[in-house]
Design a protein around this motif. Structure first.
Motif, mmCIF file in Angstrom:
data_model
loop_
_atom_site.group_PDB
_atom_site.id
_atom_site.type_symbol
_atom_site.label_atom_id
_atom_site.label_comp_id
_atom_site.label_asym_id
_atom_site.label_seq_id
_atom_site.Cartn_x
_atom_site.Cartn_y
_atom_site.Cartn_z
ATOM 1 N N PRO A 1 0.702 -1.083 0.113
ATOM 2 C CA PRO A 1 -0.027 0.055 0.004
ATOM 3 C C PRO A 1 0.964 1.010 0.088
ATOM 4 C CG PRO A 1 0.075 -0.803 2.229
ATOM 5 C CD PRO A 1 1.042 -1.969 1.101
ATOM 6 N N LEU B 1 -3.225 0.405 -3.517
ATOM 7 C CA LEU B 1 -2.453 -1.023 -3.329
ATOM 8 C C LEU B 1 -1.693 -1.206 -4.705
ATOM 9 C CD1 LEU B 1 -2.195 -3.268 -1.201
ATOM 10 C CD2 LEU B 1 -3.693 -4.457 -2.664
ATOM 11 N N ALA C 1 -7.580 -4.554 -0.200
ATOM 12 C CA ALA C 1 -7.060 -2.932 -0.382
ATOM 13 C C ALA C 1 -7.938 -2.156 0.730
ATOM 14 C CB ALA C 1 -7.456 -2.517 -1.892
ATOM 15 N N CYS D 1 -6.708 1.672 1.389
ATOM 16 C CA CYS D 1 -6.592 1.899 -0.069
ATOM 17 C C CYS D 1 -7.739 1.852 -0.904
ATOM 18 C CB CYS D 1 -5.706 1.040 -0.865
ATOM 19 S SG CYS D 1 -4.052 0.935 -0.226
#
Length: 159
Positions: free
Chosen positions: A80, A85, A113, A118
């Motif tokens: 990340p 990501l 993610a 993310c």
């Protein structure tokens, strides 16, 4: 010619196993299998230079073996950063390609993610790796930037 058919791969059947630094040579061989022809066509492949490049640019903590029913079938490296990501590499051994394993790996990363803050997945591919670019486009990735040898792709999540 006999055509093999495969059952769809389930998330439960694909596991991520952290790769140990002591396994770097095995990782390196798989990376070479996956991208060696593209590197060689552009810059020429030099084992020592590529080992150094991989180790310097990809922290070992991001490397994970991909296992399917207990067999190591590939390797992924991701981290990340800045709400993205980033997938540094995804290599599936040739005999396990076209079984849906790569798709399931990417699905798993999409699920992971948001857990690490993310909201997008980013990656780069060699322009000439048409199979990979087509694979990522089929998953909903779009072009962010094109460079002489690379295409930068992105997929926004949760929209």
């Amino acid at each position: 010619m006999k055509t093999e058919t495969f059952e769809p791969v389930s998330l439960d059947a694909v596991t991520f196993e952290p790769a140990s630094p002591s396994e770097f040579e095995a990782q390196f061989r798989l990376i070479k299998q996956g991208v060696g022809e593209f590197v060689d066509a552009i810059w020429g492949w030099d084992d020592d230079a590529q080992r150094q490049r991989i180790q310097e640019r990809n922290p070992q903590s991001g490397f994970h073996w991909l296992a399917y029913h207990g067999q190591r079938v590939g390797l992924v490296c991701y981290h990340p950063y800045d709400k993205n990501l980033h997938v540094h590499l995804l290599v599936i051994k040739k005999r396990y390609q076209a079984m849906g394993i790569g798709r399931e790996v990417m699905n798993r990363l999409e699920s992971h993610a948001p857990q690490v803050g993310c909201d997008a997945i980013t990656l780069s591919s060699f322009n000439d790796n048409h199979a990979a670019v087509g694979f990522y486009r089929a998953l909903g990735f779009y072009t962010v930037k094109t460079e002489p040898h690379f295409i930068n792709l992105r997929k926004n999540l949760g929209q």
